[in-house]
Scaffold this motif. Structure first.
Motif, mmCIF file in Angstrom:
data_model
loop_
_atom_site.group_PDB
_atom_site.id
_atom_site.type_symbol
_atom_site.label_atom_id
_atom_site.label_comp_id
_atom_site.label_asym_id
_atom_site.label_seq_id
_atom_site.Cartn_x
_atom_site.Cartn_y
_atom_site.Cartn_z
ATOM 1 N N PHE A 34 0.735 -1.088 0.225
ATOM 2 C CA PHE A 34 0.029 -0.142 -0.021
ATOM 3 C C PHE A 34 0.843 1.217 -0.021
ATOM 4 O O PHE A 34 0.443 2.055 -0.719
ATOM 5 N N THR A 35 1.693 1.138 0.772
ATOM 6 C CA THR A 35 2.773 2.444 0.817
ATOM 7 C C THR A 35 3.999 2.243 0.341
ATOM 8 O O THR A 35 4.951 3.216 0.334
ATOM 9 N N GLY A 36 4.128 1.227 -0.343
ATOM 10 C CA GLY A 36 5.564 0.995 -1.061
ATOM 11 C C GLY A 36 6.436 0.043 -0.084
ATOM 12 O O GLY A 36 7.622 0.007 -0.384
ATOM 13 N N LYS A 37 5.916 -0.080 0.971
ATOM 14 C CA LYS A 37 6.941 -0.674 1.940
ATOM 15 C C LYS A 37 6.416 -2.247 2.395
ATOM 16 O O LYS A 37 6.708 -3.045 3.267
ATOM 17 N N GLY A 38 5.698 -2.652 1.539
ATOM 18 C CA GLY A 38 5.016 -4.245 1.723
ATOM 19 C C GLY A 38 4.161 -4.326 2.605
ATOM 20 O O GLY A 38 3.930 -5.534 3.117
ATOM 21 N N ASP A 39 3.168 -3.410 2.882
ATOM 22 C CA ASP A 39 2.176 -3.301 3.856
ATOM 23 C C ASP A 39 0.887 -3.381 3.129
ATOM 24 O O ASP A 39 0.733 -3.239 1.913
ATOM 25 N N GLN A 40 -0.194 -3.243 4.281
ATOM 26 C CA GLN A 40 -1.581 -3.426 3.456
ATOM 27 C C GLN A 40 -2.070 -2.058 3.824
ATOM 28 O O GLN A 40 -1.593 -1.514 4.826
ATOM 29 N N ASP A 41 -3.153 -1.843 3.283
ATOM 30 C CA ASP A 41 -3.952 -0.629 3.614
ATOM 31 C C ASP A 41 -4.228 -0.757 5.243
ATOM 32 O O ASP A 41 -5.230 -1.523 5.395
ATOM 33 N N PRO A 42 -4.119 0.343 5.846
ATOM 34 C CA PRO A 42 -4.302 0.177 7.356
ATOM 35 C C PRO A 42 -5.888 0.513 7.361
ATOM 36 O O PRO A 42 -6.224 0.083 8.662
ATOM 37 N N SER A 43 -6.505 0.924 6.691
ATOM 38 C CA SER A 43 -8.120 1.053 6.678
ATOM 39 C C SER A 43 -8.751 -0.206 6.552
ATOM 40 O O SER A 43 -10.036 -0.282 6.738
ATOM 41 N N LEU A 44 -8.108 -1.284 5.997
ATOM 42 C CA LEU A 44 -8.761 -2.550 5.852
ATOM 43 C C LEU A 44 -8.550 -3.407 7.071
ATOM 44 O O LEU A 44 -7.598 -3.605 7.739
ATOM 45 N N ASP A 45 -9.496 -4.204 7.225
ATOM 46 C CA ASP A 45 -9.807 -5.028 8.417
ATOM 47 C C ASP A 45 -8.502 -6.250 8.262
ATOM 48 O O ASP A 45 -8.598 -6.733 6.961
ATOM 49 N N PRO A 46 -7.601 -6.205 9.028
ATOM 50 C CA PRO A 46 -6.699 -7.123 8.924
ATOM 51 C C PRO A 46 -7.118 -8.795 8.508
ATOM 52 O O PRO A 46 -6.354 -9.445 7.741
ATOM 53 N N ASP A 47 -8.013 -9.391 9.068
ATOM 54 C CA ASP A 47 -8.537 -10.651 8.869
ATOM 55 C C ASP A 47 -9.273 -10.675 7.127
ATOM 56 O O ASP A 47 -8.850 -11.799 6.635
ATOM 57 N N TYR A 48 -9.652 -9.670 6.827
ATOM 58 C CA TYR A 48 -10.236 -9.519 5.535
ATOM 59 C C TYR A 48 -9.026 -9.379 4.615
ATOM 60 O O TYR A 48 -9.113 -10.137 3.408
ATOM 61 N N ALA A 49 -8.065 -8.640 4.830
ATOM 62 C CA ALA A 49 -6.677 -8.617 4.069
ATOM 63 C C ALA A 49 -6.231 -9.907 3.923
ATOM 64 O O ALA A 49 -5.722 -10.472 2.776
ATOM 65 N N ASP A 50 -6.124 -10.729 5.206
ATOM 66 C CA ASP A 50 -5.485 -11.924 4.923
ATOM 67 C C ASP A 50 -6.253 -12.930 4.107
ATOM 68 O O ASP A 50 -5.606 -13.742 3.354
ATOM 69 N N PHE A 51 -7.541 -12.935 4.112
ATOM 70 C CA PHE A 51 -8.398 -13.607 3.279
ATOM 71 C C PHE A 51 -8.179 -13.294 1.720
ATOM 72 O O PHE A 51 -7.933 -14.263 0.813
ATOM 73 N N LEU A 52 -8.088 -11.892 1.524
ATOM 74 C CA LEU A 52 -7.730 -11.334 0.161
ATOM 75 C C LEU A 52 -6.632 -12.084 -0.496
ATOM 76 O O LEU A 52 -6.341 -12.409 -1.551
ATOM 77 N N ARG A 53 -5.504 -12.111 0.455
ATOM 78 C CA ARG A 53 -4.289 -12.579 0.173
ATOM 79 C C ARG A 53 -4.119 -14.127 -0.227
ATOM 80 O O ARG A 53 -3.373 -14.621 -1.132
ATOM 81 N N THR A 54 -5.345 -14.760 0.339
ATOM 82 C CA THR A 54 -5.487 -16.383 0.044
ATOM 83 C C THR A 54 -6.062 -16.376 -1.249
ATOM 84 O O THR A 54 -5.739 -17.308 -2.045
ATOM 85 N N GLN A 55 -6.642 -15.471 -1.722
ATOM 86 C CA GLN A 55 -7.407 -15.134 -3.192
ATOM 87 C C GLN A 55 -6.431 -14.683 -4.259
ATOM 88 O O GLN A 55 -6.444 -15.543 -5.322
ATOM 89 N N CYS A 56 -5.570 -13.734 -3.640
ATOM 90 C CA CYS A 56 -4.755 -13.298 -4.884
ATOM 91 C C CYS A 56 -3.326 -13.474 -4.437
ATOM 92 O O CYS A 56 -2.854 -13.059 -3.303
#
Length: 121
Positions: free
Chosen positions: A7-29
């Motif tokens: 998200f910010t160029g540092k290998g992180d995720q959008d901080p506004s996104l629920d962490p569990d949902y982000a984990d789920f999305l990473r399993t799909q993508c």
């Protein structure tokens, strides 16, 4: 993909996104270059016309950056949270359809179809 991988160029995720949902999305993508994967925009209610989108929005499970942006503006946030009420959602939807119906549609030689949305032909 940037939203969940870099998200910010540092290998992180959008901080506004629920962490569990982000984990789920990473399993799909599987990686940041995956351009084929399809996920529901309104998980749990994607086949229904209802206000469920506003529940997932409140729960920080909006798929797009523009979803999260609705919660960063005070007026937009207040309105989005009002739409958690099903009656309010359907009332506002009806009003929006009336407004859309009042938009003058250009026909024949009026106006133009743009080859690129952001540029006048």
């Amino acid at each position: 993909m940037k939203k969940i991988f870099n998200f910010t160029g540092k290998g992180d995720q959008d901080p506004s996104l629920d962490p569990d949902y982000a984990d789920f999305l990473r399993t799909q993508c599987k990686n940041s270059t995956d351009r084929i994967t399809t996920v529901e925009m309104d998980p749990g209610s994607s086949l229904s016309f209802d206000n469920h989108y506003f529940k997932i929005l409140k729960d920080r499970k909006g798929l797009f950056v523009s979803d999260a942006a609705l919660l960063t503006n005070d007026d937009a946030r207040k309105f989005a949270l009002k739409l958690l009420n099903p009656k309010k959602f359907f009332d506002e939807f009806a009003k929006s359809m009336e407004k859309m119906g009042a938009i003058g549609v250009l026909t024949g030689n009026q106006g133009q179809i743009r080859k690129h949305c952001s540029l006048v032909n």
